[in-house]
Design a protein around this motif. Structure first.
Motif, PDB file in Angstrom:
ATOM      1  N   ARG A 100       0.813  -1.218   0.000  1.00  0.00           N
ATOM      2  CA  ARG A 100       0.000   0.000   0.000  1.00  0.00           C
ATOM      3  C   ARG A 100       0.848   1.271   0.000  1.00  0.00           C
ATOM      4  O   ARG A 100       0.368   2.328   0.388  1.00  0.00           O
ATOM      5  N   GLY A 101       2.084   1.175  -0.408  1.00  0.00           N
ATOM      6  CA  GLY A 101       2.916   2.362  -0.544  1.00  0.00           C
ATOM      7  C   GLY A 101       3.939   2.498   0.562  1.00  0.00           C
ATOM      8  O   GLY A 101       3.766   1.968   1.667  1.00  0.00           O
ATOM      9  N   GLY A 102       5.038   3.203   0.241  1.00  0.00           N
ATOM     10  CA  GLY A 102       6.107   3.417   1.202  1.00  0.00           C
ATOM     11  C   GLY A 102       6.115   4.832   1.722  1.00  0.00           C
ATOM     12  O   GLY A 102       5.317   5.685   1.323  1.00  0.00           O
ATOM     13  N   CYS A 103       7.061   5.105   2.615  1.00  0.00           N
ATOM     14  CA  CYS A 103       7.167   6.411   3.245  1.00  0.00           C
ATOM     15  C   CYS A 103       7.867   7.389   2.310  1.00  0.00           C
ATOM     16  O   CYS A 103       8.255   7.052   1.188  1.00  0.00           O
ATOM     17  N   TYR A 104       8.077   8.610   2.793  1.00  0.00           N
ATOM     18  CA  TYR A 104       8.715   9.625   1.958  1.00  0.00           C
ATOM     19  C   TYR A 104      10.173   9.272   1.671  1.00  0.00           C
ATOM     20  O   TYR A 104      10.722   9.688   0.652  1.00  0.00           O
ATOM     21  N   LYS A 105      10.819   8.496   2.555  1.00  0.00           N
ATOM     22  CA  LYS A 105      12.202   8.078   2.284  1.00  0.00           C
ATOM     23  C   LYS A 105      12.257   7.129   1.090  1.00  0.00           C
ATOM     24  O   LYS A 105      13.254   7.085   0.367  1.00  0.00           O
ATOM     25  N   HIS A 106      11.207   6.372   0.894  1.00  0.00           N
ATOM     26  CA  HIS A 106      11.145   5.506  -0.285  1.00  0.00           C
ATOM     27  C   HIS A 106      11.041   6.355  -1.548  1.00  0.00           C
ATOM     28  O   HIS A 106      11.695   6.073  -2.560  1.00  0.00           O
ATOM     29  N   THR A 107      10.247   7.405  -1.484  1.00  0.00           N
ATOM     30  CA  THR A 107      10.075   8.274  -2.650  1.00  0.00           C
ATOM     31  C   THR A 107      11.330   9.085  -2.943  1.00  0.00           C
ATOM     32  O   THR A 107      11.745   9.200  -4.103  1.00  0.00           O
ATOM     33  N   MET A 108      11.945   9.632  -1.920  1.00  0.00           N
ATOM     34  CA  MET A 108      13.032  10.585  -2.113  1.00  0.00           C
ATOM     35  C   MET A 108      14.420   9.958  -2.132  1.00  0.00           C
ATOM     36  O   MET A 108      15.329  10.482  -2.783  1.00  0.00           O
ATOM     37  N   TYR A 109      14.582   8.816  -1.407  1.00  0.00           N
ATOM     38  CA  TYR A 109      15.924   8.234  -1.286  1.00  0.00           C
ATOM     39  C   TYR A 109      15.985   6.764  -1.680  1.00  0.00           C
ATOM     40  O   TYR A 109      17.060   6.165  -1.634  1.00  0.00           O
ATOM     41  N   GLY A 110      14.848   6.176  -2.001  1.00  0.00           N
ATOM     42  CA  GLY A 110      14.842   4.818  -2.524  1.00  0.00           C
ATOM     43  C   GLY A 110      14.992   3.715  -1.498  1.00  0.00           C
ATOM     44  O   GLY A 110      15.414   2.599  -1.841  1.00  0.00           O
ATOM     45  N   ILE A 111      14.645   3.937  -0.231  1.00  0.00           N
ATOM     46  CA  ILE A 111      14.710   2.835   0.727  1.00  0.00           C
ATOM     47  C   ILE A 111      13.530   1.896   0.503  1.00  0.00           C
ATOM     48  O   ILE A 111      12.514   2.267  -0.101  1.00  0.00           O
ATOM     49  N   GLU A 112      13.662   0.690   0.995  1.00  0.00           N
ATOM     50  CA  GLU A 112      12.557  -0.276   0.983  1.00  0.00           C
ATOM     51  C   GLU A 112      11.897  -0.199   2.358  1.00  0.00           C
ATOM     52  O   GLU A 112      12.446  -0.702   3.345  1.00  0.00           O
ATOM     53  N   SER A 113      10.748   0.419   2.414  1.00  0.00           N
ATOM     54  CA  SER A 113      10.131   0.706   3.709  1.00  0.00           C
ATOM     55  C   SER A 113       9.829  -0.545   4.506  1.00  0.00           C
ATOM     56  O   SER A 113       9.861  -0.513   5.745  1.00  0.00           O
ATOM     57  N   HIS A 114       9.564  -1.667   3.832  1.00  0.00           N
ATOM     58  CA  HIS A 114       9.246  -2.896   4.561  1.00  0.00           C
ATOM     59  C   HIS A 114      10.491  -3.552   5.141  1.00  0.00           C
ATOM     60  O   HIS A 114      10.390  -4.525   5.901  1.00  0.00           O
ATOM     61  N   ARG A 115      11.665  -3.006   4.814  1.00  0.00           N
ATOM     62  CA  ARG A 115      12.921  -3.541   5.342  1.00  0.00           C
ATOM     63  C   ARG A 115      13.641  -2.500   6.195  1.00  0.00           C
ATOM     64  O   ARG A 115      14.852  -2.568   6.380  1.00  0.00           O
ATOM     65  N   CYS A 116      12.892  -1.554   6.715  1.00  0.00           N
ATOM     66  CA  CYS A 116      13.462  -0.474   7.524  1.00  0.00           C
ATOM     67  C   CYS A 116      13.130  -0.718   8.995  1.00  0.00           C
ATOM     68  O   CYS A 116      11.979  -0.991   9.353  1.00  0.00           O
ATOM     69  N   MET A 117      14.140  -0.610   9.844  1.00  0.00           N
ATOM     70  CA  MET A 117      13.983  -0.783  11.294  1.00  0.00           C
ATOM     71  C   MET A 117      14.117   0.584  11.965  1.00  0.00           C
ATOM     72  O   MET A 117      15.131   1.270  11.807  1.00  0.00           O
ATOM     73  N   GLU A 118      13.111   0.967  12.718  1.00  0.00           N
ATOM     74  CA  GLU A 118      13.130   2.248  13.421  1.00  0.00           C
ATOM     75  C   GLU A 118      13.525   2.004  14.870  1.00  0.00           C
ATOM     76  O   GLU A 118      12.818   1.312  15.608  1.00  0.00           O
ATOM     77  N   TRP A 154       8.204   9.092 -11.270  1.00  0.00           N
ATOM     78  CA  TRP A 154       7.021   9.253 -10.433  1.00  0.00           C
ATOM     79  C   TRP A 154       7.344   9.976  -9.116  1.00  0.00           C
ATOM     80  O   TRP A 154       6.445  10.482  -8.439  1.00  0.00           O
ATOM     81  N   ALA A 155       8.632  10.017  -8.722  1.00  0.00           N
ATOM     82  CA  ALA A 155       9.025  10.670  -7.480  1.00  0.00           C
ATOM     83  C   ALA A 155       9.386  12.141  -7.673  1.00  0.00           C
ATOM     84  O   ALA A 155       9.572  12.862  -6.693  1.00  0.00           O
ATOM     85  N   ILE A 156       9.497  12.577  -8.935  1.00  0.00           N
ATOM     86  CA  ILE A 156       9.912  13.946  -9.219  1.00  0.00           C
ATOM     87  C   ILE A 156       8.764  14.912  -8.931  1.00  0.00           C
ATOM     88  O   ILE A 156       7.589  14.605  -9.171  1.00  0.00           O
TER      89      ILE A 156
END
Length: 698
Positions: free
Chosen positions: A364-382, A670-672
């Motif tokens: 259902r979509g990633g966070c802004y870091k996915h859009t701007m920096y290309g991280i995989e949000s489902h593989r991010c640990m906060e 799509w991120a521009i």
């Protein structure tokens, strides 16, 4: 004539006792056999006119006489009013906790109120017990809800005409504060309210209690609560024993059984009439002194203890306790954090699953870091290695449930232990997503191997003494690092090793606004802020300004923002609208949250004032976030704001100096900024609301 009159009176008296009815208009009741009811039963108890008791009379007959007298003595109004003044909800929680314990006593009416709901002009007529639980806000000021009551008490206490204005009132006060802030501001509101009430002739039923947020606040309140109940019992204001379940015979007097509270401190050896809480004499009293918080009462002479009087032996003990290593968070804070979804690791670290991690697991979509920096949000640990922070930001979405501190003074867990515990807890939270509708199997499997670590969960990770080793361990496992700091520790910033991307929070552009928005602990906060900006400029890797826009607070300072940007020269500028986080009495409300279009307009003006040094590159409408970047990241007409993570880890392994331009990657169309997707990955499923917002929005 006399004989006749005596005979008539004798006959009437005999008729009343023998069941012979008089002509009073009443109908004689008969039983099923047609016999008069008066012929059955004892004539001396009412005869034919004896009626059946109602349920209320029957219940009243069964009540113990002692409790009826207690109710009569306490009156029909509320016996105890618990008035709280809170900013984050802690004082309200304490008031409800005390009310739950007092509700166990029958015929005792307890009411919990916001202090704002109490009319101070009616206090002279109050004959109940009023217990204040008061928090001290920034710079020693009362919370918003307590301002009217506080200034009323101050003005009346200073007026020579007031006298014993509140002589009918009985009271007790518990203050909430934080000793990490300036000494002269610590618990000043609780102390002032206590002093003013006493000067106005009110009767103190228990000594003032003080809780320190930087220590065991919940433990201090539990001990003071025990003291209050003890004093109320000794003063005859409470029944000697609480209501037992088997005693509840009448529904209207039943009270709900709450959860078991904290164990009460044994104060049987203490004299409630002593002036200083009754700690004098006896070895048992000395032992209790260490457990009981600072509680001060005026003596018979009416003299009060101000802040200077509280210094001395107790202050020395406080300083020694501060120096002594202990866990960063208390058991009470640990429970609160657990309720909010945190997994606490050791004594000062925590990990929590981001909602965007769940969202991308479900496609259902990633966070802004996915859009701007290309991280995989489902593989991010906060996560964070330090729950303590040097600021108490007005817009903090953690509701200030974490501790605060200006330096490290706690037991330190090794970085290997923290990383292992964070990964273990993160994987356990990923496992809980199994079976959730929409979770994609391939992403579920990938989630067990985190590739990114956002060191921005809560607190100030940079004050952890072993932060460099922690970052080294992350990079060894090929986990990228996104570290955020509040720009109050410039020396630690300079000592940091290369980081994938380093942020500083730029929440205001002037000293006055920064103090109002971030509420820093340091007195030289502005000098530290500027020094941190200078330290960021020295970094060769990717650097970011994170600017949080708050309407009516910091959106009118564009010229000052331009100066700060030119001074720090970050590679990127994230401009994000503040997120409304709710709370009991939030400082930042929905009226202060800008729309996405307002953020875009702000960035366009900022871009123009920067004179081409930065350009708008990306946007993520859902997060109300826009990214400005230096033109050097636009290579051959294409933006390269994304990160080549494999290249970064390769550069780390080589150990040679490198710059931000050495590990850039092209940004998809799509991120521009200006694309029709507005930052939403077209490969994801967009779950739209049933009633979309009219106009732009986040």
């Amino acid at each position: 004539l006399v004989v006749v009159l005596l005979a008539v009176r004798y006959w009437e008296g005999r008729g009343k006792g023998s069941g012979v009815p008089k002509n009073t208009g009443h109908v004689v009741q008969k039983n099923r056999d047609g016999e008069d009811v008066g012929k059955q039963g004892n004539p001396g108890e009412g005869g034919a006119f004896k009626r059946r008791r109602t349920k209320e009379e029957a219940r009243a007959k069964r009540k113990p006489a002692a409790r009826v007298s207690e109710k009569a003595e306490l009156g029909s109004g509320p016996n105890i009013v618990l008035a709280y003044a809170t900013q984050s909800g802690t004082a309200m929680t304490f008031a409800r906790d005390l009310a739950k314990d007092l509700d166990e006593y029958r015929y005792l009416k307890v009411k919990v109120k916001d202090v704002e709901a109490i009319d101070p002009d009616l206090l002279p007529y109050a004959d109940h017990i009023l217990i204040f639980i008061m928090a001290t806000y920034t710079e020693g000021t009362p919370t918003e809800s307590a301002k009217h009551m506080y200034w009323w008490l101050k003005s009346e206490a200073d007026s020579p005409r007031s006298g014993n204005l509140l002589r009918k009132l009985k009271f007790a006060v518990f203050g909430l504060g934080n000793s990490v802030y300036k000494k002269e501001h610590y618990n000043v509101i609780g102390r002032s309210v206590d002093t003013c009430l006493y000067r106005l002739g009110a009767n103190r039923v228990a000594g003032r209690g003080e809780g320190d947020e930087s220590k065991d606040l919940h433990g201090a309140f539990s001990q003071w609560k025990a003291r209050v109940i003890y004093c109320l019992k000794k003063g005859g204001l409470l029944p000697s024993k609480p209501l037992r379940t088997e005693d509840a015979v009448v529904d209207e007097f039943d009270s709900d059984d709450g959860e078991d509270g904290e164990p009460l401190l044994d104060l049987e050896d203490l004299d409630p009439d002593e002036a200083e809480i009754g700690m004098g004499g006896g070895s048992k009293a000395k032992k209790a002194k260490k457990a009981v918080p600072v509680i001060v009462e005026e003596g018979a002479s009416g003299s009060t203890k101000d802040e200077e009087d509280l210094s001395g032996e107790s202050e020395v003990e406080d300083e020694e306790e501060h120096r002594r290593d202990k866990d960063m968070i208390s058991d009470g804070q640990r429970r609160v954090l657990a309720k909010q979804g945190y997994r606490v690791v050791g004594g000062h670290s925590a990990v929590k699953m981001c909602r965007w991690t769940k969202s991308m697991l479900r496609g259902r979509g990633g966070c802004y870091k996915h859009t701007m920096y290309g991280i995989e949000s489902h593989r991010c640990m906060e996560t964070t290695p330090s729950l303590a922070c040097a600021n108490k930001c007005s817009f903090c979405w953690r509701h200030h449930k974490n501790p605060v501190g200006r330096e490290w003074r706690w037991v330190m867990d090794p970085p290997e232990f923290i990383l292992e515990g964070a990964l273990k807890n993160h994987i356990q939270m990923i496992k809980q997503m199994k079976g959730v509708p929409g979770v994609r199997p391939e992403r579920y499997e990938e989630g067990f191997v985190p590739k990114h670590c956002a060191l921005s969960l809560v607190g100030e990770p940079i004050i952890y003494p072993e932060i460099n080793q922690f970052l080294h361990l992350l990079h060894e496992k090929e986990i990228s690092s996104f570290l955020v700091t509040n720009a109050q520790f410039p020396d630690q910033m300079r000592a940091l090793p290369p980081i994938t991307q380093m942020y500083i929070s730029v929440d205001a552009a002037t000293p006055e606004t920064l103090k109002e928005v971030d509420r820093p602990l340091f007195e030289d906060y502005w000098e530290r802020f500027l020094a941190s900006i200078d330290a960021l400029r020295e970094k060769k890797q990717r650097t970011v300004y994170r600017m949080t826009l708050i309407k009516e607070y910091n959106m009118e300072e564009l010229p000052e923002y331009v100066k700060l940007i030119e001074r720090g020269s970050p590679g990127f500028i994230e401009v994000k609208g503040v997120t409304y986080c709710g709370g009991v009495r939030p400082t930042i409300g929905m009226k202060n949250v800008p729309w996405h279009e307002e953020v875009v307009q702000f960035c366009k003006i900022l871009e123009g004032k920067l004179g081409g040094k930065y350009r708008i590159a990306c946007e993520h409408e859902h997060s109300c976030c826009v990214l400005l970047a230096k033109p050097e990241f636009c290579i051959d007409g294409q933006w390269h704001t994304w990160i080549d993570y494999e290249k970064f880890h390769e550069l780390i392994r080589k150990g040679e100096p490198f710059t931000a331009m050495d590990y850039v990657a092209p940004t998809p169309e799509w991120a521009i900024f200006g694309s029709s997707e507005r930052g939403f990955d077209p490969g994801e499923f967009r779950l739209k609301q049933r009633k979309p917002y009219v106009g732009g929005g986040c």
